[in-house]
Design a protein around this motif. Structure first.
Motif, PDB file in Angstrom:
ATOM      1  N   VAL A 167       0.837  -1.201   0.000  1.00 37.83           N
ATOM      2  CA  VAL A 167       0.000   0.000   0.000  1.00 37.83           C
ATOM      3  C   VAL A 167       0.874   1.254   0.000  1.00 37.83           C
ATOM      4  O   VAL A 167       0.642   2.210  -0.742  1.00 37.83           O
ATOM      5  CB  VAL A 167      -0.947   0.011   1.229  1.00 37.83           C
ATOM      6  CG1 VAL A 167      -1.734   1.312   1.292  1.00 37.83           C
ATOM      7  CG2 VAL A 167      -1.879  -1.174   1.184  1.00 37.83           C
ATOM      8  N   PHE A 168       1.918   1.206   0.814  1.00 40.34           N
ATOM      9  CA  PHE A 168       2.869   2.317   0.908  1.00 40.34           C
ATOM     10  C   PHE A 168       3.507   2.589  -0.452  1.00 40.34           C
ATOM     11  O   PHE A 168       3.562   3.739  -0.914  1.00 40.34           O
ATOM     12  CB  PHE A 168       3.938   1.929   1.936  1.00 40.34           C
ATOM     13  CG  PHE A 168       4.987   2.979   2.203  1.00 40.34           C
ATOM     14  CD1 PHE A 168       4.661   4.314   2.357  1.00 40.34           C
ATOM     15  CD2 PHE A 168       6.320   2.599   2.347  1.00 40.34           C
ATOM     16  CE1 PHE A 168       5.645   5.256   2.631  1.00 40.34           C
ATOM     17  CE2 PHE A 168       7.306   3.534   2.621  1.00 40.34           C
ATOM     18  CZ  PHE A 168       6.962   4.859   2.755  1.00 40.34           C
ATOM     19  N   PHE A 169       3.965   1.524  -1.105  1.00 40.37           N
ATOM     20  CA  PHE A 169       4.587   1.669  -2.425  1.00 40.37           C
ATOM     21  C   PHE A 169       3.615   2.303  -3.418  1.00 40.37           C
ATOM     22  O   PHE A 169       3.962   3.257  -4.122  1.00 40.37           O
ATOM     23  CB  PHE A 169       5.081   0.308  -2.925  1.00 40.37           C
ATOM     24  CG  PHE A 169       5.081   0.152  -4.421  1.00 40.37           C
ATOM     25  CD1 PHE A 169       5.896   0.953  -5.212  1.00 40.37           C
ATOM     26  CD2 PHE A 169       4.249  -0.774  -5.034  1.00 40.37           C
ATOM     27  CE1 PHE A 169       5.888   0.826  -6.587  1.00 40.37           C
ATOM     28  CE2 PHE A 169       4.235  -0.903  -6.406  1.00 40.37           C
ATOM     29  CZ  PHE A 169       5.053  -0.092  -7.188  1.00 40.37           C
ATOM     30  N   VAL A 170       2.388   1.790  -3.458  1.00 39.69           N
ATOM     31  CA  VAL A 170       1.404   2.315  -4.409  1.00 39.69           C
ATOM     32  C   VAL A 170       1.142   3.792  -4.126  1.00 39.69           C
ATOM     33  O   VAL A 170       1.082   4.625  -5.035  1.00 39.69           O
ATOM     34  CB  VAL A 170       0.089   1.504  -4.340  1.00 39.69           C
ATOM     35  CG1 VAL A 170      -1.005   2.154  -5.180  1.00 39.69           C
ATOM     36  CG2 VAL A 170       0.341   0.073  -4.813  1.00 39.69           C
ATOM     37  N   LEU A 171       1.043   4.116  -2.851  1.00 36.43           N
ATOM     38  CA  LEU A 171       0.787   5.497  -2.459  1.00 36.43           C
ATOM     39  C   LEU A 171       1.916   6.422  -2.907  1.00 36.43           C
ATOM     40  O   LEU A 171       1.676   7.462  -3.527  1.00 36.43           O
ATOM     41  CB  LEU A 171       0.634   5.546  -0.936  1.00 36.43           C
ATOM     42  CG  LEU A 171       0.290   6.907  -0.341  1.00 36.43           C
ATOM     43  CD1 LEU A 171      -1.171   7.211  -0.580  1.00 36.43           C
ATOM     44  CD2 LEU A 171       0.606   6.930   1.154  1.00 36.43           C
ATOM     45  N   VAL A 172       3.159   6.032  -2.611  1.00 37.34           N
ATOM     46  CA  VAL A 172       4.301   6.865  -2.986  1.00 37.34           C
ATOM     47  C   VAL A 172       4.366   7.022  -4.511  1.00 37.34           C
ATOM     48  O   VAL A 172       4.558   8.123  -5.036  1.00 37.34           O
ATOM     49  CB  VAL A 172       5.628   6.271  -2.443  1.00 37.34           C
ATOM     50  CG1 VAL A 172       6.832   6.995  -3.028  1.00 37.34           C
ATOM     51  CG2 VAL A 172       5.661   6.339  -0.932  1.00 37.34           C
ATOM     52  N   ALA A 173       4.186   5.910  -5.222  1.00 36.54           N
ATOM     53  CA  ALA A 173       4.251   5.957  -6.683  1.00 36.54           C
ATOM     54  C   ALA A 173       3.159   6.872  -7.235  1.00 36.54           C
ATOM     55  O   ALA A 173       3.397   7.697  -8.122  1.00 36.54           O
ATOM     56  CB  ALA A 173       4.116   4.550  -7.255  1.00 36.54           C
ATOM     57  N   PHE A 210      13.196  -2.094 -22.301  1.00 33.73           N
ATOM     58  CA  PHE A 210      12.441  -2.558 -21.144  1.00 33.73           C
ATOM     59  C   PHE A 210      13.293  -2.472 -19.881  1.00 33.73           C
ATOM     60  O   PHE A 210      12.847  -2.007 -18.824  1.00 33.73           O
ATOM     61  CB  PHE A 210      11.966  -3.992 -21.384  1.00 33.73           C
ATOM     62  CG  PHE A 210      11.300  -4.612 -20.202  1.00 33.73           C
ATOM     63  CD1 PHE A 210      10.040  -4.183 -19.795  1.00 33.73           C
ATOM     64  CD2 PHE A 210      11.924  -5.619 -19.478  1.00 33.73           C
ATOM     65  CE1 PHE A 210       9.422  -4.751 -18.699  1.00 33.73           C
ATOM     66  CE2 PHE A 210      11.314  -6.191 -18.377  1.00 33.73           C
ATOM     67  CZ  PHE A 210      10.063  -5.757 -17.984  1.00 33.73           C
ATOM     68  N   LEU A 211      14.564  -2.886 -20.001  1.00 32.60           N
ATOM     69  CA  LEU A 211      15.475  -2.816 -18.847  1.00 32.60           C
ATOM     70  C   LEU A 211      15.609  -1.386 -18.346  1.00 32.60           C
ATOM     71  O   LEU A 211      15.601  -1.129 -17.140  1.00 32.60           O
ATOM     72  CB  LEU A 211      16.857  -3.362 -19.220  1.00 32.60           C
ATOM     73  CG  LEU A 211      16.967  -4.869 -19.393  1.00 32.60           C
ATOM     74  CD1 LEU A 211      18.396  -5.258 -19.734  1.00 32.60           C
ATOM     75  CD2 LEU A 211      16.513  -5.580 -18.126  1.00 32.60           C
ATOM     76  N   VAL A 259      14.482   2.653 -14.081  1.00 27.64           N
ATOM     77  CA  VAL A 259      13.848   3.912 -13.694  1.00 27.64           C
ATOM     78  C   VAL A 259      12.735   3.645 -12.669  1.00 27.64           C
ATOM     79  O   VAL A 259      12.623   4.337 -11.661  1.00 27.64           O
ATOM     80  CB  VAL A 259      13.277   4.644 -14.929  1.00 27.64           C
ATOM     81  CG1 VAL A 259      12.451   5.853 -14.506  1.00 27.64           C
ATOM     82  CG2 VAL A 259      14.408   5.079 -15.847  1.00 27.64           C
ATOM     83  N   PHE A 260      11.970   2.601 -12.937  1.00 30.24           N
ATOM     84  CA  PHE A 260      10.871   2.242 -12.041  1.00 30.24           C
ATOM     85  C   PHE A 260      11.373   1.995 -10.615  1.00 30.24           C
ATOM     86  O   PHE A 260      10.762   2.426  -9.638  1.00 30.24           O
ATOM     87  CB  PHE A 260      10.163   0.999 -12.589  1.00 30.24           C
ATOM     88  CG  PHE A 260       9.212   0.355 -11.626  1.00 30.24           C
ATOM     89  CD1 PHE A 260       7.978   0.932 -11.365  1.00 30.24           C
ATOM     90  CD2 PHE A 260       9.550  -0.820 -10.973  1.00 30.24           C
ATOM     91  CE1 PHE A 260       7.111   0.346 -10.466  1.00 30.24           C
ATOM     92  CE2 PHE A 260       8.693  -1.411 -10.075  1.00 30.24           C
ATOM     93  CZ  PHE A 260       7.472  -0.831  -9.820  1.00 30.24           C
ATOM     94  N   LEU A 286      19.044   4.770 -10.078  1.00 32.24           N
ATOM     95  CA  LEU A 286      19.402   6.177 -10.243  1.00 32.24           C
ATOM     96  C   LEU A 286      20.637   6.329 -11.135  1.00 32.24           C
ATOM     97  O   LEU A 286      20.689   7.189 -12.005  1.00 32.24           O
ATOM     98  CB  LEU A 286      19.667   6.806  -8.872  1.00 32.24           C
ATOM     99  CG  LEU A 286      20.094   8.278  -8.895  1.00 32.24           C
ATOM    100  CD1 LEU A 286      18.926   9.149  -9.322  1.00 32.24           C
ATOM    101  CD2 LEU A 286      20.618   8.724  -7.550  1.00 32.24           C
ATOM    102  N   SER A 287      21.646   5.472 -10.922  1.00 30.63           N
ATOM    103  CA  SER A 287      22.906   5.632 -11.634  1.00 30.63           C
ATOM    104  C   SER A 287      22.749   5.362 -13.126  1.00 30.63           C
ATOM    105  O   SER A 287      23.257   6.126 -13.957  1.00 30.63           O
ATOM    106  CB  SER A 287      23.963   4.714 -11.031  1.00 30.63           C
ATOM    107  OG  SER A 287      24.001   4.879  -9.633  1.00 30.63           O
ATOM    108  N   VAL A 288      22.055   4.291 -13.476  1.00 35.71           N
ATOM    109  CA  VAL A 288      21.822   4.002 -14.888  1.00 35.71           C
ATOM    110  C   VAL A 288      21.039   5.149 -15.525  1.00 35.71           C
ATOM    111  O   VAL A 288      21.344   5.601 -16.635  1.00 35.71           O
ATOM    112  CB  VAL A 288      21.056   2.667 -15.073  1.00 35.71           C
ATOM    113  CG1 VAL A 288      20.525   2.523 -16.496  1.00 35.71           C
ATOM    114  CG2 VAL A 288      21.949   1.491 -14.729  1.00 35.71           C
TER     115      VAL A 288
END
Lengths: 281, 277
Positions: free
Chosen positions: A258-264, B107-108, B113-114, B153-155
Motif C-alpha cells: 500500500v505504501f509503495f502504491v501510495l508513494v508511486a 524494457f530494462l 527507472v521504475f 538512479l545511476s543508470v
C-alpha cells in the motif's frame, strides 16, 4: 556496430542486472506475492487472499494513524523546505558578498546521515523543552514539529542548490526586458522567475515529497514513534509491523505494498501536474 | 544605486543570522561532547565549565562502547568499494542499453527507472531473507546489494548523458580496430567522467549514511557508523548522553572533511543530478 551480440550484453549488462535482480527485482515480485500470504520466513508462505490488507486497516488504527501523520508531516515539510530554499536561492544569486560561504553553511546539514541528525535534534529540542518541564516525547505535537524542523534543516540546502541552478539559467535578456517594460520585483518574480524555474520546482517537489513520505532514520532516532506511536510515520510503522511482533510479516508486507502504491501515485501525479506547467525556453 | 546597497546589507545580515541558526545544532553537540554526561540533557546550551568539563572522556567511552574505529573503517571500505563498483558497472550498463536499441534493453531501462520510486520498505524483508539465503550477509555481499540498489538512479543519470554524446566517435574507434570493450573504456568512459563524478557523489552520500539496509543485511557483526550510533541507544532510555555526543561529533567530522575537500564537485553533482532527474 557488432555491439548487439550476446557476449557483449553479458559483459556490459550482466553484473548490474544480476545484482539488480537479487537486490530489487526478485524481492519486489516476492513482496507483491507475499502480501497475499501468511508467512514467518518466506519459504512457509500460505496464500490467504486479501486477509493481510484487511488486517492492515482494521486490526488497529496504527496504519491509518501513521498515514495521517505522514501526510501532515509531508505537507508542512514540503512547504517549509521549498519556500525557504527558493527564497535563499533568490538571495544567493544577487552577487552579495559571502555568497559562497553562506551556500556552504546551508548545504552542510544535508550530508549528515538521518540517524545522526535525529540525535542532534533530540538534544536541541529536549534542551529547549526541559525549561518548561517537557521532553520531545511528552506530546505528539513536539515530535511533529521536531521532525518538520529537522527535515527543513536537512533538505533546505539541497533544494537551494537546485533552485540556484534554475535561477542562474534564466537568460538575463528576459530579466532586462522585464525591467525595461517597467515590471517591479514582485511582478518579475511571478511572471518571469517562477515560470522559468518550473523544471527546478518540479524536481524539488518530487524529491521533497518522496523523501518526506519515505522518512525513516530521522523518525527512528528523533522520537521512535513516541508517545504511544503517535509520531510513527508509515515507514517506521511498516518496520515495526515486520520486526516488532511475530506472525505479522504478511500484514507488514501488505502495508508495504500500500505504501509503495501510495508513494508511486503521489510521485506520478505530482510530476504530471508540475510538468504540464513547465514552459519551453 | 544607494537603495540597492542598503537592501544588500539587510540581506547580508539576514543570511548571516540564518547561518548562525544553521550552525547552532552542530556547535551545541560539539560543546556537549566535552561535558560530563549528567549535565548534558538539562542544560545543553551552557558551555562546558570547570565543573562539567571532562576532556575526552566521552570520546574514549563512546569509542569503546560502539567499536567506533572499526565502524569507521567498515563504513569507509563499504562506501568506497560500493561507489567504485556502482560507477564502473552502471556506466557500462547505461551505455550499452542506450546504444543498442532492442526491446529488451528498452524494457530494462524502464525497469531501472521504475526501481527509483519504490520505497525500501517494499523490498526490505524479502531482500534481507534472500541476502541471508545466498550468504550475502557480509560486507562483500552488501557491496553487491548496493550495486543492485544503486543501479536505478545511476543508470538513469548515465543514460541521460550517453544520449547527448555523438555516436560517430565510437564508430570511428571500432573502424580503427577497437573492440567493444576498449571502445567503451578508451573513448566513451573518458567523456562520461563529469557524470561519473555526479553519480559517485550522490551514491557516496547515500551509502555512507545508510542505516537500515546494512542493519538488516549484516546486523551488528560489522557495524557501520550509523549502526554504531544507533547501537548506543540500546535498551530503554539508557543512553549515555556523553558518549552519544562524542559519537555524533566523530560521525560528523568525516562528512565535513569530505564536504570541504570536494565541495565544488558535490554542489555540481547535486545540481547536475537534479537536471537529469
Amino acid at each position: 556496430m557488432k555491439l548487439g551480440n550476446k557476449r557483449w550484453f553479458a559483459v556490459f549488462v550482466g553484473p548490474t542486472f544480476i545484482a539488480f535482480c537479487i537486490a530489487f527485482l526478485v524481492p519486489f515480485i516476492m513482496g507483491l506475492y507475499l502480501s497475499f500470504c501468511e508467512f514467518r520466513t518466506v519459504s512457509d508462505a500460505q496464500f490467504v487472499g486479501l486477509k493481510n490488507y484487511i488486517s492492515a486497516f482494521s486490526e488497529n488504527s496504527d496504519f491509518l494513524n501513521s498515514l495521517w501523520f505522514t501526510i501532515r508531516f509531508a505537507i508542512a515539510s514540503v512547504i517549509s523546505v521549498n519556500a525557504i530554499a527558493f527564497l535563499l536561492a533568490l538571495l544567493l544569486t544577487r552577487g552579495i558578498r559571502g555568497t559562497n560561504l553562506f551556500r556552504t553553511v546551508f548545504f552542510m546539514p544535508n550530508l549528515i546521515g538521518g540517524i545522526v541528525l535525529g540525535y542532534i535534534w533530540q538534544l536541541i529540542i529536549n534542551g529547549i523543552l526541559y525549561n518548561y518541564g517537557y521532553s520531545i516525547t511528552s506530546r505528539a505535537t513536539f515530535g511533529y514539529w521536531g521532525l518538520v524542523v529537522l527535515m527543513s534543516w536537512q533538505m533546505i540546502g539541497y533544494m537551494m542548490i537546485i533552485y540556484i541552478a534554475g535561477v542562474q539559467n534564466i537568460p538575463t535578456a528576459i530579466l532586462e526586458a522585464a525591467r525595461v517594460d517597467g515590471a517591479g520585483a514582485i511582478r518579475t518574480l511571478f511572471s518571469i522567475t517562477i515560470p522559468s524555474v518550473m523544471p527546478s520546482i518540479t524536481i524539488c517537489l518530487f524529491l521533497t515529497i518522496t523523501n518526506s513520505f519515505k522518512l525513516f532514520d530521522q523518525n527512528l532516532a528523533l522520537t521512535a514513534g513516541a508517545p504511544l506511536k503517535q509520531t510513527q510515520m508509515l515507514a517506521l510503522d511498516i518496520y515495526n509491523t515486520f520486526y516488532g511482533r511475530i506472525g505479522y510479516e504478511g500484514v507488514g508486507q501488505a502495508k508495504a505494498v500500500v505504501f509503495f502504491v501510495l508513494v508511486a501515485l503521489v510521485a506520478v501525479l505530482q510530476l504530471y501536474f508540475t510538468r504540464s506547467r513547465e514552459v519551453e525556453n | 544605486m544607494k537603495k540597492i546597497k542598503i537592501s544588500n546589507i539587510f540581506i547580508f545580515t539576514f543570511l548571516l543570522g540564518l547561518s548562525v541558526v544553521f550552525l547552532i545544532p552542530i556547535i551545541t553537540v560539539v560543546s556537549n561532547s566535552f561535558k560530563d554526561r549528567f549535565s548534558i540533557s538539562q542544560s545543553p546550551f551552557v558551555l562546558p565549565n570547570s565543573d562539567t568539563f571532562v576532556g575526552v572522556e566521552n570520546y574514549i567511552k563512546g569509542i569503546d562502547d560502539t567499536g567506533f574505529i572499526s565502524a569507521f573503517f567498515w563504513s569507509l571500505f563499504i562506501t568506497v568499494t560500493s561507489v567504485v563498483i556502482i560507477v564502473i558497472f552502471t556506466a557500462m550498463t547505461a551505455w550499452y542499453i542506450t546504444r543498442v536499441k532492442t526491446r529488451l534493453n528498452n524494457f530494462l531501462y524502464y525497469l531501472f527507472v521504475f526501481s527509483m520510486i519504490v520505497p525500501f520498505q517494499m523490498v526490505m524483508f524479502t531482500m534481507s531473507k534472500i541476502a541471508n539465503t545466498l550468504r550475502l550477509d557480509n560486507p562483500l555481499g552488501l557491496i553487491f546489494i548496493y550495486l543492485g540498489f544503486g543501479a536505478g538512479l545511476s543508470v538513469f543519470i548515465f543514460s541521460g548523458f550517453v544520449k547527448s554524446i555523438p555516436i560517430s566517435l565510437e564508430e570511428a574507434a571500432i573502424i580503427d580496430g577497437c573492440n567493444v570493450f576498449s571502445t567503451f573504456w578508451l573513448v566513451v568512459f573518458p567523456m562520461l567522467k563529469p557524470t561519473a563524478i555526479t553519480v559517485a557523489i550522490l551514491n557516496t552520500m547515500w551509502v555512507w549514511n545508510d542505516y537500515l539496509l546494512p542493519y538488516l543485511v549484516i546486523g551488528s557483526d560489522y557495524k557501520t557508523i550509523p549502526i554504531a550510533v544507533q547501537y548506543l541507544k540500546g535498551g530503554y532510555g539508557s543512553i549515555d548522553m556523553g558518549a552519544m555526543m562524542a559519537m555524533l561529533v566523530l560521525s560528523i567530522v568525516p562528512v565535513v572533511v569530505f564536504y570541504l575537500t570536494c565541495q565544488k564537485y558535490i554542489i555540481k553533482g547535486v545540481a547536475a543530478g537534479a537536471v537529469k532527474g
